[in-house]
Design a protein around this motif. Structure first.
Motif, PDB file in Angstrom:
ATOM      1  N   TRP A  26     -20.088  -2.213 -17.002  1.00  0.00           N
ATOM      2  CA  TRP A  26     -19.587   0.011 -15.805  1.00  0.00           C
ATOM      3  C   TRP A  26     -20.594  -0.117 -15.020  1.00  0.00           C
ATOM      4  CZ3 TRP A  26     -16.912   0.771 -20.852  1.00  0.00           C
ATOM      5  CH2 TRP A  26     -16.133   0.944 -21.543  1.00  0.00           C
ATOM      6  N   ARG A  27     -21.914   0.146 -15.354  1.00  0.00           N
ATOM      7  CA  ARG A  27     -22.823   0.911 -14.499  1.00  0.00           C
ATOM      8  C   ARG A  27     -22.295   0.638 -12.971  1.00  0.00           C
ATOM      9  NH1 ARG A  27     -28.234  -3.324 -15.813  1.00  0.00           N
ATOM     10  NH2 ARG A  27     -27.514  -5.015 -15.057  1.00  0.00           N
ATOM     11  N   PRO A  28     -23.160   1.301 -12.465  1.00  0.00           N
ATOM     12  CA  PRO A  28     -23.021   1.503 -11.007  1.00  0.00           C
ATOM     13  C   PRO A  28     -24.063   0.497 -10.513  1.00  0.00           C
ATOM     14  CG  PRO A  28     -22.673   4.134 -11.636  1.00  0.00           C
ATOM     15  CD  PRO A  28     -23.263   3.134 -13.074  1.00  0.00           C
ATOM     16  N   GLU A  29     -23.605   0.216  -9.106  1.00  0.00           N
ATOM     17  CA  GLU A  29     -25.046  -0.889  -8.150  1.00  0.00           C
ATOM     18  C   GLU A  29     -26.364   0.027  -8.131  1.00  0.00           C
ATOM     19  OE1 GLU A  29     -22.640  -2.782  -5.293  1.00  0.00           O
ATOM     20  OE2 GLU A  29     -21.119  -3.477  -6.367  1.00  0.00           O
ATOM     21  N   HIS A  30     -25.799   1.300  -7.374  1.00  0.00           N
ATOM     22  CA  HIS A  30     -27.055   1.805  -8.193  1.00  0.00           C
ATOM     23  C   HIS A  30     -27.408   2.807  -8.044  1.00  0.00           C
ATOM     24  CE1 HIS A  30     -27.242  -0.787  -3.993  1.00  0.00           C
ATOM     25  NE2 HIS A  30     -26.281   0.214  -3.925  1.00  0.00           N
ATOM     26  N   THR A  31     -28.633   3.588  -8.581  1.00  0.00           N
ATOM     27  CA  THR A  31     -28.812   4.493  -9.640  1.00  0.00           C
ATOM     28  C   THR A  31     -28.112   6.519  -9.671  1.00  0.00           C
ATOM     29  OG1 THR A  31     -30.756   5.029  -8.457  1.00  0.00           O
ATOM     30  CG2 THR A  31     -30.594   3.327 -10.686  1.00  0.00           C
ATOM     31  N   ASN A  32     -27.631   6.051  -7.991  1.00  0.00           N
ATOM     32  CA  ASN A  32     -27.446   7.450  -7.536  1.00  0.00           C
ATOM     33  C   ASN A  32     -25.460   7.670  -7.581  1.00  0.00           C
ATOM     34  OD1 ASN A  32     -26.879   5.677  -4.947  1.00  0.00           O
ATOM     35  ND2 ASN A  32     -27.774   7.892  -3.905  1.00  0.00           N
ATOM     36  N   GLU A  33     -24.841   6.738  -7.473  1.00  0.00           N
ATOM     37  CA  GLU A  33     -23.777   6.737  -7.870  1.00  0.00           C
ATOM     38  C   GLU A  33     -23.544   6.622  -9.398  1.00  0.00           C
ATOM     39  OE1 GLU A  33     -23.321   2.876  -4.649  1.00  0.00           O
ATOM     40  OE2 GLU A  33     -22.750   2.893  -7.108  1.00  0.00           O
ATOM     41  N   LYS A  34     -22.365   7.533  -9.067  1.00  0.00           N
ATOM     42  CA  LYS A  34     -21.619   7.401 -10.057  1.00  0.00           C
ATOM     43  C   LYS A  34     -20.853   6.778 -11.477  1.00  0.00           C
ATOM     44  CE  LYS A  34     -19.524  12.019 -10.586  1.00  0.00           C
ATOM     45  NZ  LYS A  34     -20.492  12.855 -11.782  1.00  0.00           N
ATOM     46  N   VAL A  35     -20.020   6.687 -12.135  1.00  0.00           N
ATOM     47  CA  VAL A  35     -19.645   5.205 -12.989  1.00  0.00           C
ATOM     48  C   VAL A  35     -18.671   5.297 -12.382  1.00  0.00           C
ATOM     49  CG1 VAL A  35     -18.868   4.652 -14.621  1.00  0.00           C
ATOM     50  CG2 VAL A  35     -20.862   6.022 -14.593  1.00  0.00           C
ATOM     51  N   GLY A  36     -17.027   7.450 -12.062  1.00  0.00           N
ATOM     52  CA  GLY A  36     -16.419   6.834 -11.281  1.00  0.00           C
ATOM     53  C   GLY A  36     -14.554   6.551 -12.004  1.00  0.00           C
ATOM     54  N   ASN A  37     -14.078   5.109 -11.641  1.00  0.00           N
ATOM     55  CA  ASN A  37     -13.500   4.242 -12.869  1.00  0.00           C
ATOM     56  C   ASN A  37     -13.847   3.144 -12.753  1.00  0.00           C
ATOM     57  OD1 ASN A  37     -11.104   6.589 -11.886  1.00  0.00           O
ATOM     58  ND2 ASN A  37     -11.167   5.572  -9.957  1.00  0.00           N
ATOM     59  N   ARG A  38     -15.203   2.827 -12.741  1.00  0.00           N
ATOM     60  CA  ARG A  38     -15.224   1.587 -13.612  1.00  0.00           C
ATOM     61  C   ARG A  38     -15.509   1.189 -15.168  1.00  0.00           C
ATOM     62  NH1 ARG A  38     -19.250  -0.677  -9.744  1.00  0.00           N
ATOM     63  NH2 ARG A  38     -20.217  -2.098 -11.204  1.00  0.00           N
ATOM     64  N   ILE A  39     -14.753   2.683 -15.724  1.00  0.00           N
ATOM     65  CA  ILE A  39     -14.774   2.170 -16.894  1.00  0.00           C
ATOM     66  C   ILE A  39     -13.541   1.378 -17.237  1.00  0.00           C
ATOM     67  CG2 ILE A  39     -14.662   3.302 -19.406  1.00  0.00           C
ATOM     68  CD1 ILE A  39     -16.217   5.465 -18.232  1.00  0.00           C
ATOM     69  N   ARG A  40     -13.516   0.103 -17.493  1.00  0.00           N
ATOM     70  CA  ARG A  40     -12.220  -0.822 -17.888  1.00  0.00           C
ATOM     71  C   ARG A  40     -11.518  -1.096 -19.284  1.00  0.00           C
ATOM     72  NH1 ARG A  40     -11.704  -1.035 -12.209  1.00  0.00           N
ATOM     73  NH2 ARG A  40     -13.090  -2.199 -11.990  1.00  0.00           N
ATOM     74  N   ILE A  41     -11.608   0.801 -20.246  1.00  0.00           N
ATOM     75  CA  ILE A  41     -10.869   0.674 -21.915  1.00  0.00           C
ATOM     76  C   ILE A  41     -10.584   1.790 -21.410  1.00  0.00           C
ATOM     77  CG2 ILE A  41     -11.044   0.619 -23.732  1.00  0.00           C
ATOM     78  CD1 ILE A  41     -13.835  -1.825 -23.891  1.00  0.00           C
ATOM     79  N   GLU A  42      -9.475   2.077 -21.146  1.00  0.00           N
ATOM     80  CA  GLU A  42      -8.468   3.532 -21.344  1.00  0.00           C
ATOM     81  C   GLU A  42      -9.157   3.994 -22.129  1.00  0.00           C
ATOM     82  OE1 GLU A  42      -4.279   4.990 -20.464  1.00  0.00           O
ATOM     83  OE2 GLU A  42      -4.791   3.038 -20.269  1.00  0.00           O
ATOM     84  N   SER A  43      -9.514   3.813 -23.091  1.00  0.00           N
ATOM     85  CA  SER A  43      -9.519   4.611 -24.747  1.00  0.00           C
ATOM     86  C   SER A  43     -10.286   5.047 -23.934  1.00  0.00           C
ATOM     87  CB  SER A  43      -9.281   4.160 -25.448  1.00  0.00           C
ATOM     88  OG  SER A  43     -10.323   3.213 -26.172  1.00  0.00           O
ATOM     89  N   TYR A 100     -21.989   5.012 -26.610  1.00  0.00           N
ATOM     90  CA  TYR A 100     -22.002   5.367 -28.283  1.00  0.00           C
ATOM     91  C   TYR A 100     -20.509   4.765 -28.641  1.00  0.00           C
ATOM     92  CZ  TYR A 100     -22.508   8.141 -31.916  1.00  0.00           C
ATOM     93  OH  TYR A 100     -22.015   8.757 -33.427  1.00  0.00           O
ATOM     94  N   ASN A 101     -19.439   5.003 -27.912  1.00  0.00           N
ATOM     95  CA  ASN A 101     -17.554   4.421 -27.968  1.00  0.00           C
ATOM     96  C   ASN A 101     -17.654   2.736 -27.571  1.00  0.00           C
ATOM     97  OD1 ASN A 101     -15.145   4.548 -26.683  1.00  0.00           O
ATOM     98  ND2 ASN A 101     -15.014   5.446 -28.193  1.00  0.00           N
ATOM     99  N   ALA A 102     -17.888   1.691 -26.817  1.00  0.00           N
ATOM    100  CA  ALA A 102     -17.555   0.854 -26.558  1.00  0.00           C
ATOM    101  C   ALA A 102     -18.567  -0.397 -26.715  1.00  0.00           C
ATOM    102  CB  ALA A 102     -17.285   1.032 -24.933  1.00  0.00           C
ATOM    103  N   GLY A 103     -20.141   0.160 -26.971  1.00  0.00           N
ATOM    104  CA  GLY A 103     -20.819  -0.897 -26.824  1.00  0.00           C
ATOM    105  C   GLY A 103     -22.024  -1.415 -25.526  1.00  0.00           C
ATOM    106  N   TYR A 104     -22.962  -1.836 -26.191  1.00  0.00           N
ATOM    107  CA  TYR A 104     -23.937  -1.772 -24.354  1.00  0.00           C
ATOM    108  C   TYR A 104     -23.463  -3.074 -23.735  1.00  0.00           C
ATOM    109  CZ  TYR A 104     -28.217  -3.495 -21.901  1.00  0.00           C
ATOM    110  OH  TYR A 104     -28.392  -4.528 -20.983  1.00  0.00           O
ATOM    111  N   GLY A 105     -23.061  -3.686 -24.091  1.00  0.00           N
ATOM    112  CA  GLY A 105     -22.328  -4.997 -23.323  1.00  0.00           C
ATOM    113  C   GLY A 105     -21.524  -4.750 -22.672  1.00  0.00           C
ATOM    114  N   ASN A 106     -20.453  -4.203 -22.412  1.00  0.00           N
ATOM    115  CA  ASN A 106     -18.854  -3.451 -22.276  1.00  0.00           C
ATOM    116  C   ASN A 106     -19.672  -2.220 -20.886  1.00  0.00           C
ATOM    117  OD1 ASN A 106     -16.701  -4.741 -22.635  1.00  0.00           O
ATOM    118  ND2 ASN A 106     -16.807  -3.436 -24.777  1.00  0.00           N
TER     119      ASN A 106
END
Length: 212
Positions: free
Chosen positions: A167-184, A157-163
């Motif tokens: 950032w999605r985890p390698e496995h569906t049961n993992e949390k996103v954590g710090n994979r989000i690369r845009i600080e805002s 919703y904020n950064a678009g599908y491409g980003n």
């Protein structure tokens, strides 16, 4: 002769006054009719802004598969807590859910086979929430198999599908954590999730209080 002229002028003046009053009456009636037919339905302006759109949030949330409290938290973040339907963003975002005419509004219009709404139309809370909840609902459905589906949907919703795809985890049961690369976006998602949790807690407390 002068008396007759005076009488004629008086009658003419009375006719003008009556005509003017009729025009005013019809204009007021038309405005009321327009507000009744096309006004912001489901909006109770007597309550606090935060809960002014509850009915619309519940209806659109149910329709598009989004928890109304999550929608409310998004609006809270997008409007800086003001819940102002006339809010305008620096990049052209409009309304409660800060809809972009050239992005989410266009996607929605294409999906529904409708004309792209104007920016003025996007200020209408009902249409704005419809488009925003549809867009967020689509993202939730896309990431539904992931443990952090809500986080990923908010990222989209904020950064678009491409980003978000990056950032999605390698496995569906993992949390996103710090994979989000845009600080805002990290702050955006964190703020909404915290507010969403708060709304859910308020609802639970209200249920418990009501049950006593």
């Amino acid at each position: 002769m002068s008396l007759r002229v005076y009488d004629v002028k008086k009658v003419s003046s009375n006719k003008v006054s009556v005509t003017f009053l009729v025009i005013i009456f019809l204009a007021v009636a038309l405005v009321l009719l327009i507000r009744f037919c096309f006004g912001n339905r489901g909006i109770d302006e007597s309550v606090a802004p935060e809960h002014r759109y509850d009915k619309i949030l519940e209806e659109r949330g149910a329709k598009n598969g989004v928890d109304p409290d999550l929608l409310r938290a998004v609006i809270w973040r997008e409007t800086g807590g003001k819940f102002d339907p006339n809010m305008k963003g620096a990049a052209g975002e409009v309304g409660l859910m800060q809809i972009m005419q050239t992005a989410s509004a266009t996607d929605w219009a294409n999906e529904k086979k409708r004309s792209v709404p104007t920016k003025a139309q996007l200020s209408d809370p009902e249409l704005n929430i419809e488009i925003g909840s549809w867009y967020l609902g689509r993202a939730l459905h896309r990431w539904r198999h992931y443990k952090d589906a809500i986080t990923l949907a908010l990222c989209e919703y904020n950064a678009g599908y491409g980003n978000t795809k990056k950032w999605r985890p390698e496995h569906t049961n993992e949390k996103v954590g710090n994979r989000i690369r845009i600080e805002s976006t990290q702050r955006y998602v964190g703020d909404i999730l915290l507010k969403y949790k708060g709304y859910q807690q308020q609802k639970e407390k209200a249920k418990l209080k009501k049950g006593k």
